[in-house]
Design a protein around this motif. Structure first.
Motif, PDB file in Angstrom:
ATOM      1  N   GLY A   1       0.809  -1.274   0.070  1.00 34.36           N
ATOM      2  CA  GLY A   1       0.014  -0.034  -0.083  1.00 34.36           C
ATOM      3  C   GLY A   1       0.754   1.525  -0.078  1.00 34.36           C
TER       4      GLY A   1
ATOM      5  N   THR B   1     -16.093   1.501   5.285  1.00 34.56           N
ATOM      6  CA  THR B   1     -15.894   0.291   5.747  1.00 34.56           C
ATOM      7  C   THR B   1     -15.218  -0.588   4.415  1.00 34.56           C
TER       8      THR B   1
ATOM      9  N   LEU C   1     -11.550   0.779   4.597  1.00 39.49           N
ATOM     10  CA  LEU C   1     -10.840   0.119   5.489  1.00 39.49           C
ATOM     11  C   LEU C   1     -10.624  -1.345   5.217  1.00 39.49           C
TER      12      LEU C   1
ATOM     13  N   LYS D   1      -6.526  -2.838   4.929  1.00 38.91           N
ATOM     14  CA  LYS D   1      -6.091  -3.994   5.465  1.00 38.91           C
ATOM     15  C   LYS D   1      -5.645  -5.029   4.614  1.00 38.91           C
TER      16      LYS D   1
ATOM     17  N   PRO E   1     -10.450  11.693  10.525  1.00 40.52           N
ATOM     18  CA  PRO E   1      -9.533  11.244  11.543  1.00 40.52           C
ATOM     19  C   PRO E   1      -9.319   9.758  11.675  1.00 40.52           C
TER      20      PRO E   1
ATOM     21  N   VAL F   1      -7.341   8.531   8.631  1.00 34.73           N
ATOM     22  CA  VAL F   1      -5.891   9.014   8.836  1.00 34.73           C
ATOM     23  C   VAL F   1      -5.272   7.912   9.815  1.00 34.73           C
ATOM     24  N   SER F   2      -6.035   7.753  10.767  1.00 36.18           N
ATOM     25  CA  SER F   2      -5.517   7.002  12.085  1.00 36.18           C
ATOM     26  C   SER F   2      -5.464   5.476  11.458  1.00 36.18           C
ATOM     27  N   SER F   3      -6.189   5.152  10.435  1.00 36.78           N
ATOM     28  CA  SER F   3      -5.924   3.573  10.118  1.00 36.78           C
ATOM     29  C   SER F   3      -5.027   3.964   8.633  1.00 36.78           C
ATOM     30  N   ASP F   4      -4.179   4.767   8.640  1.00 35.78           N
ATOM     31  CA  ASP F   4      -3.419   4.939   7.535  1.00 35.78           C
ATOM     32  C   ASP F   4      -3.958   4.831   5.945  1.00 35.78           C
TER      33      ASP F   4
ATOM     34  N   LEU G   1      -6.374  18.424  10.146  1.00 32.60           N
ATOM     35  CA  LEU G   1      -6.548  17.834  11.569  1.00 32.60           C
ATOM     36  C   LEU G   1      -5.563  19.027  12.428  1.00 32.60           C
TER      37      LEU G   1
ATOM     38  N   SER H   1      -3.889   6.078   0.473  1.00 27.57           N
ATOM     39  CA  SER H   1      -2.646   5.508   0.506  1.00 27.57           C
ATOM     40  C   SER H   1      -2.246   4.657  -0.166  1.00 27.57           C
TER      41      SER H   1
ATOM     42  N   PRO I   1     -10.543  10.246  16.489  1.00 24.64           N
ATOM     43  CA  PRO I   1     -10.364   9.175  15.682  1.00 24.64           C
ATOM     44  C   PRO I   1     -11.339   8.097  15.788  1.00 24.64           C
TER      45      PRO I   1
END
Lengths: 314, 447
Positions: free
Chosen positions: B31, B88, B91, B95, B112, B115-118, B145, B324, B398
């Motif tokens: 990724g 969903t 994400l 993953k 947020p 971003v927090s999950s990149d 942010l 990303s 987040p």
């Protein structure tokens, strides 16, 4: 050992058939492994993991997956009142739904099987048809019928001066959801029982009639005991489906304040996994639900097996 | 209850679990790492294909225009169901290590979390330097942010206003409320005059709506303090808003049924709901859900907590972000900057998408005529522009998803109970659930 004594000229052929058997088995085995065994193992693995965050949790590498031991399970069973609450609601739902559904299914099956029943094919199809409607569509449909302002039933009731109960209110909502399951489930269970009824040899009825038994007596004394295994089967299916109720409350939820996001155990799993983005505790709850289903199903089977199937075995 | 539904869900869960297993082996590093932050990746093949996940109206038109003008950067729109399902899906793709689009519509409150999950790329190096000046400070903060990184380009915003039925107000001799006290009086007067009618409803299914109202009252539910998050949901401002609406529901002068149901649509259409506390995009919703009421609605500023104040909150609005996993970040950034901040792009956003563009320089040209559903309110967008400037700052955290789902359940119970005390207690429930979730995840939380 033994093998030496059985050694015969056709030993090679036998080994050949053994290999071939594995070949036949392979498609099923591969599908089973890929689509059932592996996901279960992966879910078990996930249920023992969790994510830990450093600081603000923003940016690359701020999240790491770590071992959680049994903390996800502890949280699901003890730490979270939502889960036990959902189990309680679904137990009530099952108590309302399963006896009503199976009772109606048995009644309809007996009526269809009775002597002199008319329009059998048509009745069978119309009772069965709701089962063919997907649960989400059925719930949307019933949702419209439940909402006071758009419901034709409540409109007519209002016009006639009858009370217009809000079926989505706190005290009725379980029944409203069970009603959708009932509408969809009676037909399926009726067909299972009806098929069993059709398999009863007609000599039994003739003998009963010669002995002067009425239709009601035949139904109660002969038909019901003979289809008992089917009733057990449908009860088992219904119990498992009750534990897994999801589509109906999930679809009705946006229409009312009375269905929480953790109304049923599977809804809690869905919320944890897809709303809270915590697949780890969702996996743990799933494992708990699966285990409970196994224990209840096999417990029930053990309980009734001897009694119900004893005639067949003896 | 249905056997096959259970099986089907089991199958879906199993299949998605499998998808994750199958892909996670080689994932992670794939990724984003291959995508250089410079625009060099076009050089080799010449043509770049970008995918764009969105659910906003009018995106096909804007992409068609871009594709015609930029033969070397071709964008394909992939329609999504809406904010929650799209997040969903994104994400899951992040993953899994592959499957994410290049460009993604991102609601401000979700940034947020993403971003927090990149999931989102920092595109600060790929954007024009003066882009910041196109946006209000509040909007720009939502995509940065508060730091130096830029995680998207603001597309539209949703400043909140009060919508009301002019014909019903006239019929019952009601005046447009300027303060929340007046709103309560008007609500009581209308309901007393015709017990079937309500001035509005408290919707326990729309967390974003309540958040906007708390924002107007001065709440900001999350905050950053060094390397720690703070959670201030259970603040005096939020409690004030909760108690206010709880009182109205307890007295029965406004309705307690959720918005966006067939029931609510019918009520908007037949005048049972004579007002709606909503946002700038309301005309489109009214047009779709209450088609019979064309020309009967008017928009006014949100009632204020103190007479003479000038404040509002946001309900809705999105940015466009580069994920990303995109291998063409520079091109994707170029596309979203054009779409959301060029006059050409902003015109299409407003006229064909019916959006309220966040881009300040482009607004006045793009929004010259009032919405088709409000033909009589000729100064609609002039009023709106004044209101939009009064949006209070607000920081999202987040785990907005946790706070919002807690809102649904806690306020669902409170509205059903019709108890003002339960409304205030629900705010505390939200606070506790949000803090517990942050701590459970290992975030540093400042008390």
């Amino acid at each position: 050992m033994n093998r030496a004594t059985v050694a015969t000229p056709n030993r090679g052929v036998r080994r050949h058939t053994g290999l071939r058997a594995y070949g036949y088995l392979a498609p099923a085995a591969v599908l089973f492994t890929l689509f059932l065994a592996l996901p279960i193992v992966y879910a078990l693995y996930l249920s023992l993991r969790t994510v830990k965050v450093k600081g603000l949790g923003l940016g690359r590498g701020a999240r790491t997956e770590v071992w959680a031991g049994l903390s996800n399970y502890r949280h699901a069973l003890v730490g979270d009142p939502d889960f036990l609450g959902s189990v309680g609601r679904v137990a009530l739902y099952g108590l309302v739904l399963v006896p009503t559904m199976l009772g109606l299914a048995l009644l309809f099956a007996l009526l269809l099987d009775a002597r002199g029943a008319r329009a059998r094919g048509f009745s069978r199809v119309s009772i069965f048809l709701p089962y063919a409607v997907p649960a989400v569509i059925a719930s949307l449909l019933w949702g419209f019928l439940y909402l006071p302002r758009v419901s034709p039933f409540l409109y007519v009731a209002g016009r006639l001066g009858w009370p217009q109960p809000d079926v989505l209110s706190q005290q009725w909502v379980t029944f409203a959801i069970a009603n959708i399951g009932l509408w969809g489930g009676v037909g399926f269970n009726m067909i299972v029982i009806y098929t069993a009824l059709k398999a009863i040899p007609s000599e039994l009825y003739e003998a009963a009639r010669l002995d002067g038994a009425s239709e009601a007596a035949i139904a109660w004394r002969i038909k019901v005991p003979v289809v008992a295994p089917s009733l057990i089967l449908t009860f088992l299916f219904s119990m498992i489906a009750t534990l897994q109720v999801f589509a109906e409350p999930m679809t009705l939820r946006p229409l009312t304040n009375t269905i929480s996001s953790t109304w049923s155990p599977l809804m809690k799993v869905y919320r944890d996994a897809f709303t809270r983005n915590d697949i780890y505790s969702a996996a743990a709850t799933s494992v708990v639900i699966a285990l409970a289903t196994f224990v209840l199903s096999f417990g029930f089977l053990r309980l009734v097996q001897r009694r119900a199937f004893s005639q067949e075995n003896s | 209850m249905r056997l096959h539904s259970g099986i089907r869900i089991g199958a879906v869960l199993a299949a998605s679990a499998l998808l994750v297993t199958a892909c996670s082996g080689g994932g992670g590093s794939a990724g984003g790492s291959t995508a250089g932050s410079t625009g060099g990746s076009t050089a080799a093949g010449g043509k770049v294909d970008l995918t764009f996940w969105t659910w906003a109206p009018g995106m096909d038109a804007i992409v068609a225009k871009w594709n015609a003008e930029n033969p070397n950067i071709q964008v394909t729109v992939n329609k999504q169901d809406g904010g929650d399902p799209a997040v969903t899906k994104l994400l899951t793709a992040i993953k899994a290590g592959s499957g994410a689009p290049d460009v993604m519509q991102t609601e401000y409150q979700k940034i947020p979390t993403l971003v927090s999950s990149d999931a989102l790329a920092d595109i600060s190096g790929d954007l024009p330097k003066d882009l910041k000046s196109h946006y209000s400070d509040g909007t720009w903060q939502a995509v940065t942010l508060g730091g130096d990184q830029v995680y998207g380009v603001p597309q539209d915003s949703g400043p909140m206003e009060f919508y009301y039925r002019t014909d019903i107000f006239q019929q019952y001799g009601l005046t447009v409320p300027k303060t929340w006290d007046e709103y309560a009086q008007v609500a009581a007067k209308l309901h007393a005059a015709d017990p079937t009618k309500y001035l509005g409803t408290f919707s326990a299914t729309d967390a974003g709506w309540f958040t906007g109202l708390a924002q107007q009252a001065g709440a900001s539910w999350w905050g950053v303090d060094g390397t720690a998050w703070s959670v201030n949901i259970d603040s005096a401002a939020t409690q004030k808003v909760a108690k206010y609406w709880g009182d109205l529901v307890e007295q029965g002068v406004i309705d307690n049924k959720p918005m966006y149901t067939p029931e609510w649509n019918a009520a908007l259409n037949d005048g049972t709901q004579a007002g709606w506390v909503s946002a700038i995009w309301a005309p489109g919703v009214l047009q779709g859900n209450a088609a019979d009421t064309k020309g009967k609605w008017a928009m006014a500023p949100l009632p204020q907590w103190n007479a003479g104040d000038n404040a509002t909150g946001n309900w809705g609005g999105s940015a466009s972000s580069v994920t990303s996993q995109s291998k063409h970040k520079a091109e994707a950034a170029k596309f979203i900057a054009w779409m959301n901040s060029s006059q050409e792009g902003v015109d299409i956003l407003a006229k064909q998408g019916g959006l309220y563009p966040a881009d300040l320089p482009g607004q006045s040209e793009a929004l010259s005529a009032p919405p088709a559903f409000f033909p009589q309110q000729t100064d609609f967008y002039k009023t709106a522009a004044d209101i939009a400037k009064s949006v209070k700052p607000f920081t999202y955290g987040p785990n907005v998803n946790v706070a919002f789902s807690s809102y649904n359940d806690a306020f669902g119970k409170a509205t059903q109970a019709k108890s003002s005390a339960a409304f205030v207690a629900a705010v505390k429930t939200m606070q506790d659930a949000t803090v517990a979730d942050l701590k459970n995840g290992g975030f540093t939380v400042k008390q």
